[in-house]
Design an enzyme around this catalytic site. Sequence first.
Site, PDB file in Angstrom:
ATOM      1  N   TYR A  73      -1.277  -0.838  11.076  1.00  0.00           N
ATOM      2  CA  TYR A  73      -1.321  -1.450   9.870  1.00  0.00           C
ATOM      3  C   TYR A  73      -0.585  -0.890   9.265  1.00  0.00           C
ATOM      4  O   TYR A  73       0.037  -1.675   8.464  1.00  0.00           O
ATOM      5  CB  TYR A  73      -2.983  -0.798   9.585  1.00  0.00           C
ATOM      6  CG  TYR A  73      -3.248  -1.263   7.578  1.00  0.00           C
ATOM      7  CD1 TYR A  73      -3.024  -2.523   7.117  1.00  0.00           C
ATOM      8  CD2 TYR A  73      -3.292  -0.211   7.032  1.00  0.00           C
ATOM      9  CE1 TYR A  73      -3.184  -2.536   6.006  1.00  0.00           C
ATOM     10  CE2 TYR A  73      -3.197  -0.228   5.459  1.00  0.00           C
ATOM     11  CZ  TYR A  73      -2.997  -1.519   4.781  1.00  0.00           C
ATOM     12  OH  TYR A  73      -3.370  -1.859   3.524  1.00  0.00           O
ATOM     13  N   LYS A 131       2.275  -3.297   7.977  1.00  0.00           N
ATOM     14  CA  LYS A 131       2.793  -3.688   6.112  1.00  0.00           C
ATOM     15  C   LYS A 131       3.889  -2.740   5.938  1.00  0.00           C
ATOM     16  O   LYS A 131       4.417  -3.805   4.908  1.00  0.00           O
ATOM     17  CB  LYS A 131       1.686  -2.689   5.442  1.00  0.00           C
ATOM     18  CG  LYS A 131       0.330  -3.105   5.860  1.00  0.00           C
ATOM     19  CD  LYS A 131      -0.108  -4.059   4.238  1.00  0.00           C
ATOM     20  CE  LYS A 131      -0.047  -4.802   3.655  1.00  0.00           C
ATOM     21  NZ  LYS A 131       0.135  -5.471   1.962  1.00  0.00           N
ATOM     22  N   THR A 161       1.064  -0.956  -0.125  1.00  0.00           N
ATOM     23  CA  THR A 161       0.070   0.276   0.020  1.00  0.00           C
ATOM     24  C   THR A 161       1.103   1.317   0.388  1.00  0.00           C
ATOM     25  O   THR A 161       1.958   1.399   0.253  1.00  0.00           O
ATOM     26  CB  THR A 161      -0.676   0.025   1.419  1.00  0.00           C
ATOM     27  OG1 THR A 161      -1.539   1.396   1.287  1.00  0.00           O
ATOM     28  CG2 THR A 161       0.312  -0.724   2.236  1.00  0.00           C
ATOM     29  N   ASP A 162       0.152   2.363  -0.371  1.00  0.00           N
ATOM     30  CA  ASP A 162       1.199   4.103  -0.741  1.00  0.00           C
ATOM     31  C   ASP A 162       0.953   4.028   1.033  1.00  0.00           C
ATOM     32  O   ASP A 162       1.632   5.040   1.048  1.00  0.00           O
ATOM     33  CB  ASP A 162       0.079   4.419  -0.917  1.00  0.00           C
ATOM     34  CG  ASP A 162      -0.993   5.067  -1.336  1.00  0.00           C
ATOM     35  OD1 ASP A 162      -2.062   4.482   0.070  1.00  0.00           O
ATOM     36  OD2 ASP A 162      -1.543   5.719  -1.530  1.00  0.00           O
ATOM     37  N   GLU A 163      -0.004   3.725   2.173  1.00  0.00           N
ATOM     38  CA  GLU A 163      -0.266   3.945   2.638  1.00  0.00           C
ATOM     39  C   GLU A 163       1.494   4.308   4.053  1.00  0.00           C
ATOM     40  O   GLU A 163       1.997   4.294   5.024  1.00  0.00           O
ATOM     41  CB  GLU A 163      -1.281   3.643   3.705  1.00  0.00           C
ATOM     42  CG  GLU A 163      -2.335   3.449   3.229  1.00  0.00           C
ATOM     43  CD  GLU A 163      -3.496   3.526   4.236  1.00  0.00           C
ATOM     44  OE1 GLU A 163      -3.366   3.273   5.239  1.00  0.00           O
ATOM     45  OE2 GLU A 163      -4.332   2.951   3.765  1.00  0.00           O
TER      46      GLU A 163
HETATM   47  P1  NAD Z   1      -9.011  -7.871   2.668  1.00  0.00           P
HETATM   48  O1  NAD Z   1      -9.720  -7.435   4.019  1.00  0.00           O
HETATM   49  O2  NAD Z   1     -10.687  -7.651   1.442  1.00  0.00           O
HETATM   50  O3  NAD Z   1      -8.799  -9.667   2.452  1.00  0.00           O
HETATM   51  C1  NAD Z   1      -7.954  -9.652   3.873  1.00  0.00           C
HETATM   52  C2  NAD Z   1      -8.027 -11.317   2.977  1.00  0.00           C
HETATM   53  O4  NAD Z   1      -6.724 -11.980   3.530  1.00  0.00           O
HETATM   54  C3  NAD Z   1      -8.998 -12.217   3.925  1.00  0.00           C
HETATM   55  O5  NAD Z   1      -9.492 -12.724   3.103  1.00  0.00           O
HETATM   56  C4  NAD Z   1      -8.306 -12.989   5.067  1.00  0.00           C
HETATM   57  O6  NAD Z   1      -9.511 -14.221   5.361  1.00  0.00           O
HETATM   58  C5  NAD Z   1      -7.144 -13.053   4.535  1.00  0.00           C
HETATM   59  N1  NAD Z   1      -6.531 -13.692   6.020  1.00  0.00           N
HETATM   60  C6  NAD Z   1      -6.147 -12.637   6.449  1.00  0.00           C
HETATM   61  N2  NAD Z   1      -4.667 -12.760   7.586  1.00  0.00           N
HETATM   62  C7  NAD Z   1      -4.119 -14.101   7.251  1.00  0.00           C
HETATM   63  C8  NAD Z   1      -3.510 -15.262   6.858  1.00  0.00           C
HETATM   64  N3  NAD Z   1      -2.694 -15.053   8.765  1.00  0.00           N
HETATM   65  N4  NAD Z   1      -3.175 -16.024   6.639  1.00  0.00           N
HETATM   66  C9  NAD Z   1      -4.053 -16.194   5.210  1.00  0.00           C
HETATM   67  N5  NAD Z   1      -4.835 -15.619   4.767  1.00  0.00           N
HETATM   68  C10 NAD Z   1      -5.255 -14.004   6.021  1.00  0.00           C
HETATM   69  O7  NAD Z   1      -8.203  -6.910   1.736  1.00  0.00           O
HETATM   70  P2  NAD Z   1      -8.054  -6.199   0.291  1.00  0.00           P
HETATM   71  O8  NAD Z   1      -8.944  -4.871   0.884  1.00  0.00           O
HETATM   72  O9  NAD Z   1      -8.478  -7.256  -0.575  1.00  0.00           O
HETATM   73  O10 NAD Z   1      -6.333  -6.319   0.435  1.00  0.00           O
HETATM   74  C11 NAD Z   1      -5.988  -6.850   0.241  1.00  0.00           C
HETATM   75  C12 NAD Z   1      -4.312  -6.633  -0.009  1.00  0.00           C
HETATM   76  O11 NAD Z   1      -3.971  -5.129  -0.722  1.00  0.00           O
HETATM   77  C13 NAD Z   1      -3.694  -6.231   1.843  1.00  0.00           C
HETATM   78  O12 NAD Z   1      -2.080  -7.058   1.459  1.00  0.00           O
HETATM   79  C14 NAD Z   1      -3.951  -4.691   1.895  1.00  0.00           C
HETATM   80  O13 NAD Z   1      -2.714  -4.794   2.229  1.00  0.00           O
HETATM   81  C15 NAD Z   1      -2.973  -4.723   0.124  1.00  0.00           C
HETATM   82  N6  NAD Z   1      -4.001  -3.029  -0.017  1.00  0.00           N
HETATM   83  C16 NAD Z   1      -4.968  -2.749   0.068  1.00  0.00           C
HETATM   84  C17 NAD Z   1      -5.386  -2.021  -0.540  1.00  0.00           C
HETATM   85  C18 NAD Z   1      -7.489  -0.906   0.367  1.00  0.00           C
HETATM   86  O14 NAD Z   1      -7.997  -0.242  -0.729  1.00  0.00           O
HETATM   87  N7  NAD Z   1      -7.913  -1.454  -0.082  1.00  0.00           N
HETATM   88  C19 NAD Z   1      -5.030  -0.770  -0.904  1.00  0.00           C
HETATM   89  C20 NAD Z   1      -3.631  -0.737  -1.425  1.00  0.00           C
HETATM   90  C21 NAD Z   1      -3.448  -2.076  -1.126  1.00  0.00           C
HETATM   91  P1  TYD Z   2     -10.671   3.402   4.731  1.00  0.00           P
HETATM   92  O1  TYD Z   2     -11.378   2.975   4.303  1.00  0.00           O
HETATM   93  O2  TYD Z   2     -10.774   2.832   5.699  1.00  0.00           O
HETATM   94  O3  TYD Z   2      -9.256   3.138   4.241  1.00  0.00           O
HETATM   95  P2  TYD Z   2      -8.235   3.811   4.478  1.00  0.00           P
HETATM   96  O4  TYD Z   2      -7.839   4.171   5.656  1.00  0.00           O
HETATM   97  O5  TYD Z   2      -7.105   2.959   4.093  1.00  0.00           O
HETATM   98  O6  TYD Z   2      -7.384   4.662   3.622  1.00  0.00           O
HETATM   99  O7  TYD Z   2     -10.869   4.863   5.081  1.00  0.00           O
HETATM  100  C1  TYD Z   2     -10.735   6.029   3.607  1.00  0.00           C
HETATM  101  C2  TYD Z   2     -10.606   7.285   3.973  1.00  0.00           C
HETATM  102  O8  TYD Z   2     -12.081   7.528   4.394  1.00  0.00           O
HETATM  103  C3  TYD Z   2     -10.286   7.615   5.135  1.00  0.00           C
HETATM  104  O9  TYD Z   2      -9.397   9.171   5.240  1.00  0.00           O
HETATM  105  C4  TYD Z   2     -10.523   7.669   6.363  1.00  0.00           C
HETATM  106  C5  TYD Z   2     -12.259   8.244   5.913  1.00  0.00           C
HETATM  107  N1  TYD Z   2     -12.979   7.622   6.924  1.00  0.00           N
HETATM  108  C6  TYD Z   2     -14.443   7.816   7.108  1.00  0.00           C
HETATM  109  O10 TYD Z   2     -14.431   9.376   7.714  1.00  0.00           O
HETATM  110  N2  TYD Z   2     -15.732   7.217   7.812  1.00  0.00           N
HETATM  111  C7  TYD Z   2     -15.563   6.001   7.653  1.00  0.00           C
HETATM  112  O11 TYD Z   2     -15.945   5.603   8.716  1.00  0.00           O
HETATM  113  C8  TYD Z   2     -13.923   4.752   7.209  1.00  0.00           C
HETATM  114  C9  TYD Z   2     -14.116   3.867   8.018  1.00  0.00           C
HETATM  115  C10 TYD Z   2     -13.594   6.184   6.256  1.00  0.00           C
END
Ligand code: NAD
Ligand code: TYD
Length: 344
Positions: free
Chosen positions: A148, A152, A124-126
Amino acid sequence: MKILVTGGAGFMGSNFIKYIFNKYPDYQVVNLDKLTYAGNLENLKEIKENPNYKFVKGDIARNKDLNKALDKGVDVIINYAAETHVDRSILNPRAFVETDVLGIYELLEAVKQGKAQKMIQISTDEVFGEIDEGEFFENSPFEPNSPYSASKAGGDLLCRAYNVTYNTPVIITHSCNFYGPYQYPEKLIPLFITNLMENKKVPLYNQGKNIREWIYTEDHCRAIDQILHQGRIGEVYNIGSGERLKNIEIANLILEALGKTRDMIEHVKDRPGHDSRYAVNSDKLRKNLDWEPRVKFQEGIKKTVQWYKDNPEWWQKLKNNEYWQYYKKQYQTNDENSPKDSPI
Ligand code: NAD
Ligand code: TYD
């Protein structure tokens, strides 16, 4: 090609597995997932009988589980498995360290031992922290601000170190925020869509001033496809759409799409350590691997709203289950660390 997708029952992992079978029907996919609250096999119901697909329930941080999934070896591991929600990481950081750091260690050990030819770490960019102006580049310093993003960052640094020290074949990606179908309803976009569909208010932190960059599911899958087939070992690729929006702008677009008024926004206490803005420079991926996003945010958000409208049983089940109720209760009882006053 035989791919081990870890975390394949989550939001993006399940979208990616379906993308792969659609584009490369001959590929074999093993999905190793612990099935935490975020893992949902319903996301994969269309492909569960596919002879090229195998599901293994297990934890990436447990060597035994990983060996079971690796069985006779795979060509590539694509790691989507992670604890992913910032607000949960503020309440319970431990699970984040276990999966997002120790889990990566176990995966890297497996690759180092030759059980896979290559690993792609989805990150992630975070990890770069916040940036008020300009963009993060692949070599920007890591300055994570939440448990988080710190976890990462720990996993990503291990990937880098294994590549430098042992020549372990790893590629790291840093993506902006994902959105689209099958996203668990704790995250901003699906939480707001589903709350409004239930006629509940939407909790906005910090007047909605914070900025995120957003990429649609399909565009992210296409980026990983390019990296899988053409990415260079040891490289880091940022993945971004260039579309950066304030949270209030997103809230307004969702309200509009659902025909709701602005009084449905509830301004709540801010998330502690809330990053002000993320923005990634994705020129390297665009120029070197010939990728660019196709879905504009205005179009993607409409498709996403429509998907949640068409699939109420999918998200209603999640919002009624024990994990959701427990999470909600934590917000109500943990005043000191609670990211916001209002329960989800
Ligand atoms: P998600 O939370 O929807 O899904 C995570 C999955 O990982 C789930 O199916 C969970 O059961 C599984 N999991 C968790 N712990 C585990 C473990 N110890 N062993 C095996 N499986 C496990 O996640 P997502 O939003 O689809 O994100 C996927 C990846 O992309 C993550 O690595 C996240 O850090 C990265 N990412 C997410 C975003 C976003 O906006 N959601 C952005 C950038 C990067
Ligand atoms: P989120 O979807 O949790 O992703 P991330 O924090 O990983 O970027 O949140 C996206 C943005 O929305 C973040 O600036 C926090 C804000 N946010 C709210 O304002 N209210 C909410 O209930 C949630 C979950 C997020």
